[in-house]
Design a protein around this motif. Structure first.
Motif, PDB file in Angstrom:
ATOM      1  N   SER A 154      -4.872   2.580   1.283  1.00 46.65           N
ATOM      2  CA  SER A 154      -5.042   2.416   0.012  1.00 46.65           C
ATOM      3  C   SER A 154      -6.188   3.032  -0.802  1.00 46.65           C
ATOM      4  CB  SER A 154      -5.727   0.971  -0.128  1.00 46.65           C
ATOM      5  OG  SER A 154      -6.676   0.673   0.219  1.00 46.65           O
ATOM      6  N   TYR A 195      -3.642  -8.908   2.384  1.00 47.25           N
ATOM      7  CA  TYR A 195      -4.993  -9.212   3.093  1.00 47.25           C
ATOM      8  C   TYR A 195      -5.332 -10.961   3.136  1.00 47.25           C
ATOM      9  CZ  TYR A 195      -5.509  -4.276   2.464  1.00 47.25           C
ATOM     10  OH  TYR A 195      -5.276  -2.941   2.346  1.00 47.25           O
ATOM     11  N   LYS A 228     -13.200  -8.378   2.306  1.00 53.87           N
ATOM     12  CA  LYS A 228     -12.163  -7.997   3.633  1.00 53.87           C
ATOM     13  C   LYS A 228     -12.992  -8.140   4.882  1.00 53.87           C
ATOM     14  CE  LYS A 228      -9.135  -4.420   1.338  1.00 53.87           C
ATOM     15  NZ  LYS A 228      -8.994  -2.921   1.150  1.00 53.87           N
ATOM     16  N   ASN A 243       0.795  -1.257   0.052  1.00 55.90           N
ATOM     17  CA  ASN A 243      -0.035  -0.099   0.023  1.00 55.90           C
ATOM     18  C   ASN A 243       0.777   1.260  -0.031  1.00 55.90           C
ATOM     19  OD1 ASN A 243      -2.913  -0.789  -0.094  1.00 55.90           O
ATOM     20  ND2 ASN A 243      -2.500  -1.702   2.059  1.00 55.90           N
ATOM     21  N   ILE A 284     -10.888  -0.734  -2.868  1.00 58.77           N
ATOM     22  CA  ILE A 284     -10.498   0.122  -1.699  1.00 58.77           C
ATOM     23  C   ILE A 284     -11.070  -0.836  -0.515  1.00 58.77           C
ATOM     24  CG2 ILE A 284     -11.044   1.933  -0.281  1.00 58.77           C
ATOM     25  CD1 ILE A 284     -10.788   3.565  -2.917  1.00 58.77           C
ATOM     26  N   GLY A 285     -12.478  -1.211  -0.791  1.00 55.37           N
ATOM     27  CA  GLY A 285     -13.129  -1.950   0.111  1.00 55.37           C
ATOM     28  C   GLY A 285     -14.051  -1.223   0.795  1.00 55.37           C
ATOM     29  N   HIS A 306      -2.963  -6.727  -1.566  1.00 54.35           N
ATOM     30  CA  HIS A 306      -4.160  -7.593  -1.636  1.00 54.35           C
ATOM     31  C   HIS A 306      -3.772  -9.016  -1.261  1.00 54.35           C
ATOM     32  CE1 HIS A 306      -7.588  -5.248  -2.619  1.00 54.35           C
ATOM     33  NE2 HIS A 306      -6.758  -4.827  -3.530  1.00 54.35           N
ATOM     34  N   SER A 337      -0.690  -2.887  -5.583  1.00 54.73           N
ATOM     35  CA  SER A 337      -2.026  -3.105  -5.060  1.00 54.73           C
ATOM     36  C   SER A 337      -2.252  -4.554  -4.984  1.00 54.73           C
ATOM     37  CB  SER A 337      -3.066  -2.594  -5.811  1.00 54.73           C
ATOM     38  OG  SER A 337      -4.547  -3.101  -5.604  1.00 54.73           O
ATOM     39  N   ASN A 350      -4.282  -0.108   6.821  1.00 52.04           N
ATOM     40  CA  ASN A 350      -3.747  -0.269   5.381  1.00 52.04           C
ATOM     41  C   ASN A 350      -4.854  -0.195   4.264  1.00 52.04           C
ATOM     42  OD1 ASN A 350      -0.790  -1.105   4.790  1.00 52.04           O
ATOM     43  ND2 ASN A 350      -1.535  -2.206   6.656  1.00 52.04           N
ATOM     44  N   SER A 351      -6.103  -0.347   4.633  1.00 55.24           N
ATOM     45  CA  SER A 351      -7.302  -0.195   3.656  1.00 55.24           C
ATOM     46  C   SER A 351      -7.556   1.430   3.705  1.00 55.24           C
ATOM     47  CB  SER A 351      -8.525  -0.696   4.284  1.00 55.24           C
ATOM     48  OG  SER A 351      -8.407  -2.243   4.354  1.00 55.24           O
TER      49      SER A 351
END
Length: 565
Positions: free
Chosen positions: A475, A355, A442, A332, A431-432, A352, A348, A471-472
């Protein structure tokens, strides 16, 4: 000595892979015999359509197998009526192993094959949009053969088969990464990918040999039973060979999933490879590699997760937790400085992977491992569709601008408002942000990490989830730069040409899928959890001979040689 006989009916279960493998030769032969006389655009379109025909045939086989295995779960007697006594009885089996236990069959394999083929169809369609190579027959054939490797990798139940499938996939990807010969960075990307991949494959094979030496078997189920019945409760404490095996295998898988510190190939390869190839590396190979990682580490090497019952003690759990934290943080923060769109997607992708490793760690300490593994699989599906759409955008930029910087998207909303909205959806999903699929991907992984395991592991995983949430937020800064370019900046220079259907439809379809998976995530989550259960549990081989004699290859427990005085 027992002799294990192949059952010819097993070939029905790998019909999609066989169809793709055969169709690769058809594409090459058709290009040499007929299509090479056409002009570049017509040849590319004709070969793309021919390749899509093969993908459709394989998808038909996969759909039929999916229906058969679904029927076997609910009404197996009907299969005997439909296919006859021999084939019907065979399809009614639910043990899940074929080819003497080396490959899995059943719903998990069928669902993953359908996923691979749908994504492959989008990548092939995208490949017809712009010219990046004259070796079109070889390119489309390698795409098909790489997918065969992915299918067999995801179905592997034995270490040697897994390694062969892994190399089949990666060798094809090495070659495709360097196909854009008119740009220097493409052959450079292919060479870097090959060098890094060769070293990681050698180390991975060395680790597999250690596992075989310790357990006397290469079958996942048998390896797991040997490790779980080991005499030492401390597990890897003092076991240098076992520790070396784990580290070497983590190096191999770490390279395939682009996890820190084995990530250095990814930015250059993603930037240099043609956009459709980069899309297939970022999606198909990552899905297959994570499925293989789940099966090897949770099924075969589950006994080495944290054998001392301490999360950061001897075992692979502590290493995976550290890798997850480093991977999502580095990915990120490195993406923040990127101006190239594909390079940003590369970092990116690294983030991921971090995650997803949180989900792997959660599954290893969970009382309901398949539930956490199902969350990982759901995340992989959402991530794959979002990235195929994002790389279709990169292909659009490469076709019209010869470059793929974020600044090339300036003012896109004024010229293509619908596609601009689709790109916004894809970025928000990555991004989520709710209500898109990336948010629930996520959410499910972090929830599994928080609610599973003993109190000691819960504390460590809580801190890991907190780092993931941080971290989200990070991002969002680099993904929002894409949205800023689309909506808040004036177009500069020559505007982008309207996206043709081969690029517009993958972008739009990906946006629709991630939105649908966000609005109604439940059905896919249930499917992924249901296929994770048989994937991560022991299955027994039941060929006619084995059913009578129970002759499944048995592991030989390793013990140090006795010492005589």
């Amino acid at each position: 000595m027992n002799v294990y006989l192949l059952d010819y009916r097993d070939f029905w279960c790998v019909a999609p892979a066989l169809a793709l493998a055969f169709w690769g030769f058809v594409v090459v032969a058709a290009d040499l015999a007929r299509f090479h006389r056409l002009d570049a655009a017509a040849r590319r379109l004709a070969l793309g359509r021919l390749t899509l025909t093969g993908v459709g045939i394989a998808l038909g086989f996969a759909s039929i197998l999916l229906g058969i295995d679904s029927l076997a779960q609910s009404d197996s007697p009907r299969l005997e009526w439909i296919f006859g006594p021999s084939l019907g009885t065979y399809f009614a089996r639910t043990d899940g192993l074929i080819f003497v236990g080396t490959l899995a069959r059943g719903l998990p394999t069928d669902v993953l094959n359908v996923l691979f083929l749908v994504l492959l169809g989008m990548v092939v369609w995208m490949s017809t949009a712009y010219a990046f190579t004259d070796d079109l027959g070889e390119y489309f054939a390698l795409l098909l053969w790489a997918t065969v490797g992915m299918m067999l990798l995801a179905a592997s139940e034995e270490l040697a088969t897994l390694f062969i499938a892994l190399e089949t996939m990666t060798i094809c990807l090495y070659l495709m990464a360097g196909f854009e010969k008119t740009r220097r960075r493409s052959p450079e990307a292919g060479l870097k990918y090959f060098v890094y991949g060769s070293v990681s494959s050698a180390l991975f094979l060395y680790g597999l040999s250690f596992v075989y030496g310790l357990t006397g078997t290469t079958y996942f189920d048998a390896v797991g039973r040997v490790l779980m019945s080991g005499p030492s409760p401390a597990g890897l404490a003092g076991n240098l060979v076992g520790g070396a095996a784990l580290l070497l295998m983590l190096v191999g898988f770490g390279f395939k999933i682009a996890a820190v510190p084995f990530h250095s190939w990814a930015p250059d390869v993603y930037e240099g490879a043609p956009a459709p190839v980069a899309a297939w590396i970022a999606t198909g190979s990552k899905i297959a590699s994570f499925v293989a990682l789940l099966k090897v580490f949770l099924h075969a090497l589950g006994g080495w997760s944290h054998p001392s019952k301490e999360v950061m003690g001897p075992g692979w759990l502590g290493v995976v937790i550290v890798m997850a934290a480093a991977t999502m943080t580095y990915g990120n923060f490195a993406a923040l400085a990127q101006k190239n769109f594909k390079r940003m997607l590369a970092y990116s992708s690294i983030a991921h992977a971090g995650y997803l490793l949180v989900g792997v760690a959660a599954a290893s300490v969970s009382a309901e491992g398949p539930s956490a593994a199902g969350a990982v699989l759901y995340y992989l599906v959402v991530y794959a569709f979002a990235n195929v759409g994002a790389f279709a955008v990169a292909a659009w930029l490469a076709r019209d601008r010869g470059d793929d910087t974020i600044g090339d998207l300036d003012g896109l909303s004024r010229r293509s408002p619908i596609l601009a909205l689709c790109i916004v959806v894809l970025m928000l999903s990555l991004i989520g942000v709710p209500p898109f699929g990336g948010f629930f991907g996520k959410l499910y992984i972090f929830m599994e990490a928080l609610r599973q395991g003993p109190s000691g592991s819960r504390i460590v995983l809580t801190w890991l989830v907190a780092l993931g949430l941080f971290n989200s937020v990070v991002s969002a800064f680099y993904y929002v730069r894409v949205l800023k370019a689309i909506y808040l900046r004036e177009p500069k220079g020559k505007p982008l040409q309207p996206a043709e259907a081969a690029l517009a439809w993958p972008i739009a379809l990906s946006a629709v899928v991630v939105t649908a998976l966000g609005v109604a995530p439940g059905p896919l989550v249930d499917v992924m959890k249901s296929i994770a259960q048989p994937m991560l549990t022991a299955a027994r081989l039941e060929t006619p001979a084995a059913a009578a004699a129970d002759v499944r290859p048995r592991p030989v427990a390793w013990a140090p040689p006795s010492r005589t005085e």
